[in-house]
Write an enzyme that holds these catalytic residues in place. Structure first.
Site, PDB file in Angstrom:
ATOM      1  CG  ASP A 517      42.982  40.345  41.208  1.00  0.00           C
ATOM      2  OD1 ASP A 517      42.065  39.734  40.632  1.00  0.00           O
ATOM      3  OD2 ASP A 517      43.048  40.455  42.448  1.00  0.00           O
ATOM      4  CD  GLU A 519      41.664  41.430  46.219  1.00  0.00           C
ATOM      5  OE1 GLU A 519      40.561  41.022  46.638  1.00  0.00           O
ATOM      6  OE2 GLU A 519      42.525  40.693  45.715  1.00  0.00           O
ATOM      7  CD  GLU A 563      31.267  35.287  54.053  1.00  0.00           C
ATOM      8  OE1 GLU A 563      32.273  34.680  53.628  1.00  0.00           O
ATOM      9  OE2 GLU A 563      30.728  35.044  55.140  1.00  0.00           O
ATOM     10  CG  HIS A 658      42.281  36.181  48.356  1.00  0.00           C
ATOM     11  ND1 HIS A 658      41.409  36.170  47.287  1.00  0.00           N
ATOM     12  CD2 HIS A 658      42.276  34.921  48.875  1.00  0.00           C
ATOM     13  CE1 HIS A 658      40.885  34.950  47.178  1.00  0.00           C
ATOM     14  NE2 HIS A 658      41.391  34.187  48.123  1.00  0.00           N
ATOM     15  CG  ASP A 663      45.128  37.349  43.751  1.00  0.00           C
ATOM     16  OD1 ASP A 663      45.936  36.640  44.375  1.00  0.00           O
ATOM     17  OD2 ASP A 663      43.966  37.542  44.141  1.00  0.00           O
TER      18      ASP A 663
END
Length: 703
Positions: A517, A519, A563, A658, A663
């Site tokens: 995963d 970010e 965000e 997250h 994840d």
């Protein structure tokens, strides 16, 4: 991401719309069936204005009632079917809530309680039956932890079946290969090195000699290790053991030769000083008495003689030290020449002839390094001297050495050209070795030089007697070496259960995966958003390897969106000292190589990887499975396919949401629980899973 209504919901809406349309059509037909005079009377009535409102309300009630009825009862069968599949295959603790009427829910939940109880009973029986095995594994784990040498056990396809922590510490290096279950040993060592050693091991077994090969080999990043190869042949297992120690770290009991050499060198310098002083004194005082001059000459002669003895001792000690650090193999002449011919013929594209003198039988050499050196010279001679018709000859040079000649037809080697070759790093079949042609000769305890005729000569240490050819006695280390084990570092189930080599045709349970995963700074890679964290974990044949993980922050100059920061919590300060993508992505690519990639909403992560890795010449071309698509495939009646939703359905706890590694771990655990459900639907192989995922609506998503 836009959520698509479930099939049952879409069907209920469609039928409701059809009912509304039918009601409207019926009302319209009834209206136009009235006589014109009747319609005029109704229109003239003051209450006529309420008629359209009443009709619209009736139609709405019909639509809502039909939709509710169909969605509640007609959609009950697929919802109930999927809930039961989930309960049976991956989540026995699942209970029905609103999937069916109350009576059905109560009966199904009672059956689920009984099923979970019986399943627990079976699992307890299995647990009791395997406790003895687990105790043995724990004992072997303790033994493995006590070993001071690195140990690898590999299958006949060179994939690692076992490793210990020492091997992981010794061999895993940043930017180079990783040691892990299911990985090929060729990521750490050159393929040609391992193949050569295994050929030597096989030859020794055929001749009935001790089944082991001891040598010094180099890793891909240029570090040397003392290696010992022995065969693995236990039941259906076939492969080899490889034990290693660092070649650049002297053992505690091996400092003696170094200290002796230092003392001998000091003594030699002292004797040279004495002899020089005696001679200088004789020159400076020509009027010395005869008896004094004779005494000075005697001192000079004695010190010179002792100096020669010290230099001989020093050379012997240096040779012993070289042997300790670079142990040479005892090699039969025919075995060595056959190995040389196999290495040289592909580069000269012709047969190589061999001639072995009758008095040459055995010698000591580091056969892989020597063959790489001769291959290098043959290649250069063919390219620069138009050499053809290569010939290898072994002959006796003197009592201590054997002459190995590589001859050819063409021009001899000029002295300046040979000097240039000696300074070049030797190129083997799969990259440059960490030493020059001159060092190749020194590693054989000999020398090399060009011949007056077209060719070159190497001196190899002669071995007067062959090593013992008796097979190892039962119970000896060579015959009964048992691999140490530990649950985290061993899995002999990795030995191929099928002979299928096409990855798409292999069962999902047999494959090796990298769940990962990322970010990012935002959601738009084409607008400049970048990766700021990568996490990954390996899944080997349905088993999550908690020790084999990859996790790194990634420095980025791109500002982190508000965000995105709310989601993952990373700030610019946290990334200030992080390595750049140019350093992290090559390491991640090595971690993932030769595996199937696994991610949730993989299209998003792969788009970012593609944007940042492609300029570095890195491409992630391996197959990719997406838990988002697998969920849509297995749960078409469900509206949500977010990671949390799938985790809840499969009974996976979500920890570290997250964070890239968190994840990735959740994705891996979900996938392991989805495998039985895929098999229940007849999706057994990787190819079948990939083809089925392409047919889902979510496969159309692009970023």
């Amino acid at each position: 991401m836009m959520r698509l209504p479930a099939p049952a919901t879409r069907g209920a809406l469609l039928v409701s719309l059809l009912c509304v349309a039918a009601a409207c059509a019926t009302g319209a037909a009834a209206w136009f069936a009235l006589q014109p005079a009747t319609r005029d009377v109704l229109v003239a009535d003051p209450r006529f204005a309420l008629l359209p409102l009443l009709a619209a309300s009736s139609v709405a009630l019909i639509g809502i009632g039909t939709h509710h009825l169909l969605r509640r009862h007609v959609g009950m069968v697929p919802r109930l079917t999927h809930a039961l599949d989930l309960l049976r295959e991956s989540n026995p603790s699942l209970r029905l809530t609103d999937e069916a009427p109350q009576e059905v829910t109560r009966s199904v939940n009672a059956l689920a309680e009984y099923f979970q109880h019986r399943l627990g009973t079976v699992e307890n029986s299995i647990q009791e039956a395997t406790e003895a095995l687990e105790r043995e594994r724990d004992l072997l784990a303790a033994l493995l932890a006590q070993l001071h040498e690195a140990v690898l056990v590999c299958g006949d396809d060179a994939r690692i079946l076992l490793y210990n922590p020492v091997a992981q510490d010794l061999l895993s290096r940043e930017g180079y290969g990783f040691v892990g279950l299911g990985r090929t040993v060729f990521t750490v060592f050159r393929r040609s090195v391992i193949v050569h050693c295994l050929e030597r091991l096989s030859e020794r077994q055929v001749r009935g000699e001790a089944a082991e090969v001891r040598t010094t080999i180099s890793t891909r990043d240029g570090r040397f290790v003392h290696a010992r190869f022995t065969p693995l042949a236990q039941g259906s297992l076939r492969g080899f053991f490889l034990s290693m120690t660092p070649a650049d770290l002297p053992e505690q009991d091996e400092r003696g030769p170094q200290e002796a050499a230092s003392h001998t060198a000091n003594d030699a310098m002292l004797r040279a000083t004495h002899a020089r002083a005696a001679l200088a004194l004789a020159r400076e005082h020509p009027d010395l008495a005869v008896e004094d001059r004779v005494e000075l000459e005697r001192i000079a002669d004695a010190e010179t003689l002792r100096l020669g003895e010290d230099l001989t001792t020093l050379r012997r000690l240096q040779k012993e030290e070289r042997r300790r650090r670079w142990p040479l193999e005892e090699v039969p002449a025919e075995t060595l020449t056959d190995a040389l011919r196999r290495r040289i013929e592909p580069v000269v594209e012709a047969d190589v002839t061999i001639d072995i003198a009758a008095d040459v039988e055995w010698m000591r050499a580091e056969s892989y390094v020597l063959s790489a050196g001769l291959r290098f010279v043959a290649t250069r001679a063919r390219e620069q001297l138009s050499a053809t018709a290569f010939h290898i000859r072994l002959s006796r040079f003197d009592h201590d050495f054997v002459a190995l000649d590589l001859q050819w037809q063409g021009a001899p080697i000029p002295a300046d050209l040979w000097a240039a070759w000696e300074e070049e790093r030797v190129q083997s079949g799969d990259g440059a070795l960490p030493y020059t042609l001159r060092q190749v000769a020194r590693r054989q305890e000999g020398e090399s030089w060009p011949l007056h005729a077209p060719g070159a000569r190497w001196l190899l240490a002669s071995s007067a007697l062959p090593p013992s050819a008796e097979p190892p006695v039962a119970g000896s280390a060579a015959a009964t070496m048992q691999p140490p084990a530990r649950p985290e570092f061993v899995d002999f189930d990795l030995y191929p259960a099928t002979g299928v080599t096409d990855q798409r045709k292999r069962p999902l349970r047999e494959l090796i995966y990298t769940a990962f995963d990322t970010e990012t700074t935002g959601l738009a890679p084409d607008s400049g958003d970048e990766i700021i964290a990568i996490g990954a974990i390996r899944v080997v044949q349905g088993r999550i390897l908690s020790r084999e993980v990859f996790e790194s922050l990634v420095h980025s100059k791109q500002p982190i969106g508000i965000e995105s920061r709310r989601i993952h919590g990373f700030s610019p300060a946290m990334l200030a000292q992080a390595p750049r993508a140019e350093s992290v992505l090559p390491q991640f690519a090595r971690f993932c190589e030769d595996t199937v990639l696994l991610a949730h909403n993989a299209a998003f992560d792969l788009r970012f990887l593609e944007r940042q890795a492609s300029p570095l010449g890195i491409h992630f071309d391996q197959p990719v499975l997406d838990t988002l698509l697998l969920s849509a495939l297995l749960y078409p009646e469900k509206d949500g396919h977010q990671l949390e939703s799938i985790a809840a359905r499969t009974g996976v706890s979500v920890v570290g949401r997250h964070t890239a590694l968190g994840d990735a771990i959740v994705t891996a655990e979900i996938f392991v629980r989805l495998i039985p459900m895929l098999e229940a639907k007849g999706i057994d192989t990787l190819g079948e899973a990939l083809d089925a995922c392409k047919k889902t609506w979510y496969a159309r998503l692009r970023y």
